[in-house]
Design a protein around this motif. Sequence first.
Motif, PDB file in Angstrom:
ATOM      1  N   UNK A 105       0.875  -1.193  -0.034  1.00 29.45           N
ATOM      2  CA  UNK A 105       0.186  -0.090   0.203  1.00 29.45           C
ATOM      3  C   UNK A 105       0.938   1.366   0.092  1.00 29.45           C
ATOM      4  N   UNK A 106       1.926   1.493   0.794  1.00 28.35           N
ATOM      5  CA  UNK A 106       2.748   2.430   1.049  1.00 28.35           C
ATOM      6  C   UNK A 106       3.455   2.699  -0.430  1.00 28.35           C
ATOM      7  N   UNK A 107       3.837   1.610  -0.993  1.00 25.31           N
ATOM      8  CA  UNK A 107       4.732   1.792  -2.156  1.00 25.31           C
ATOM      9  C   UNK A 107       3.976   2.064  -3.525  1.00 25.31           C
ATOM     10  N   UNK A 108       2.852   1.666  -3.465  1.00 27.05           N
ATOM     11  CA  UNK A 108       1.701   2.289  -4.402  1.00 27.05           C
ATOM     12  C   UNK A 108       1.628   3.784  -4.200  1.00 27.05           C
ATOM     13  N   UNK A 109       1.142   4.038  -3.067  1.00 24.51           N
ATOM     14  CA  UNK A 109       1.255   5.537  -2.725  1.00 24.51           C
ATOM     15  C   UNK A 109       2.717   6.223  -3.174  1.00 24.51           C
ATOM     16  N   UNK A 110       3.683   5.644  -2.847  1.00 21.33           N
ATOM     17  CA  UNK A 110       4.826   6.420  -2.918  1.00 21.33           C
ATOM     18  C   UNK A 110       5.279   6.533  -4.338  1.00 21.33           C
ATOM     19  N   UNK A 111       4.860   5.589  -5.099  1.00 18.88           N
ATOM     20  CA  UNK A 111       5.238   5.634  -6.539  1.00 18.88           C
ATOM     21  C   UNK A 111       4.462   6.095  -7.670  1.00 18.88           C
ATOM     22  N   UNK A 112       3.370   6.804  -7.006  1.00 20.52           N
ATOM     23  CA  UNK A 112       2.326   7.272  -7.906  1.00 20.52           C
ATOM     24  C   UNK A 112       3.013   8.184  -8.905  1.00 20.52           C
ATOM     25  N   UNK A 113       2.333   8.630  -9.877  1.00 20.58           N
ATOM     26  CA  UNK A 113       2.911   9.415 -10.877  1.00 20.58           C
ATOM     27  C   UNK A 113       3.969  10.623 -10.269  1.00 20.58           C
TER      28      UNK A 113
END
Length: 312
Positions: A105-113
Amino acid sequence: MADLILHHYTTSPFSEKVRLILGAKQLPWKSVFIPPIMPKPDVELLTGGYRKTPFLQIGADMYCDSALIADVLEHLQPEPTLYPEPEKGLSRILAQWADTTLFWAAMAWNLQPRGAAEVFAKAPPEAAKAFGEDRGKMSAGNMTRLRPADATSAYKSYLRRLSDMLDDRHYLLGEVPSITDFAAYHPLWYTRRIESVRTILDLTPAVVDWMDRMAAIGHGAPEKFSADEAIAVAKAATPHTMLTDSTFQDDHGIALGSAVTIRAESFGLEETSGTLVAATRTHYTLERSDERIGTVHVHFPRIGYVLKKTEA
């Protein structure tokens, strides 16, 4: 005790988890920097195919996965413990949640565009593409990735829950850090590194204060080491595991001495092949030989990994 050699790179979240554990236990260690994406010829030489980051080398023994590395470091330096009683089992279960559900969940947030744009802002245009392709190959379509909007909702909820755990204590399970703290910290550490996305942490001041306490632990005093030096150490050593359990536990109908492969269940699907020399309640060990490194043992945790017999 043989030198602890951590193969890692600076921005690897799971490496930060292990670096902090080394700092907490005040263990001296040698630092070998490895590439964040393939090719990784020296890594593959030492591990036989495993390419996730980090891995810990002690002589001719290679310990894969941060969960197993934590157990090795606990054995070498029991105090301060990563698994305090009476929450020993709870700390492990929560650490597994943090290393998987919270992490993704954190990495999907972190590496959003906008986050990805900042991470690769100083790199050539092809770097972001190469990184994305590399990570795509590691999952091979075997994982469901959270979309940024869904990740936002989940990540905010998880941060609030972590904050609730810190209402009346300095760390997530008490007054001293446990494996839960180290596992929960590293994906948030990555968030904090990215200016364009780190404001999500401002919603939970108690979590930010806890992160400051975790960061203050530090990494100890690592000594720079080269891959060639690490390979020479492996060549000169004889495998001698730091893992304490040794009783054979057969859940697969695969005898010791069999030719096998091991790979991660869902991410990092590259196989390591070798001879199965240990299958205990907690880990597997493969023996491998190569002219450059001699005979090495590569160790994996049972949880999260797939063992298969090599078909003749």
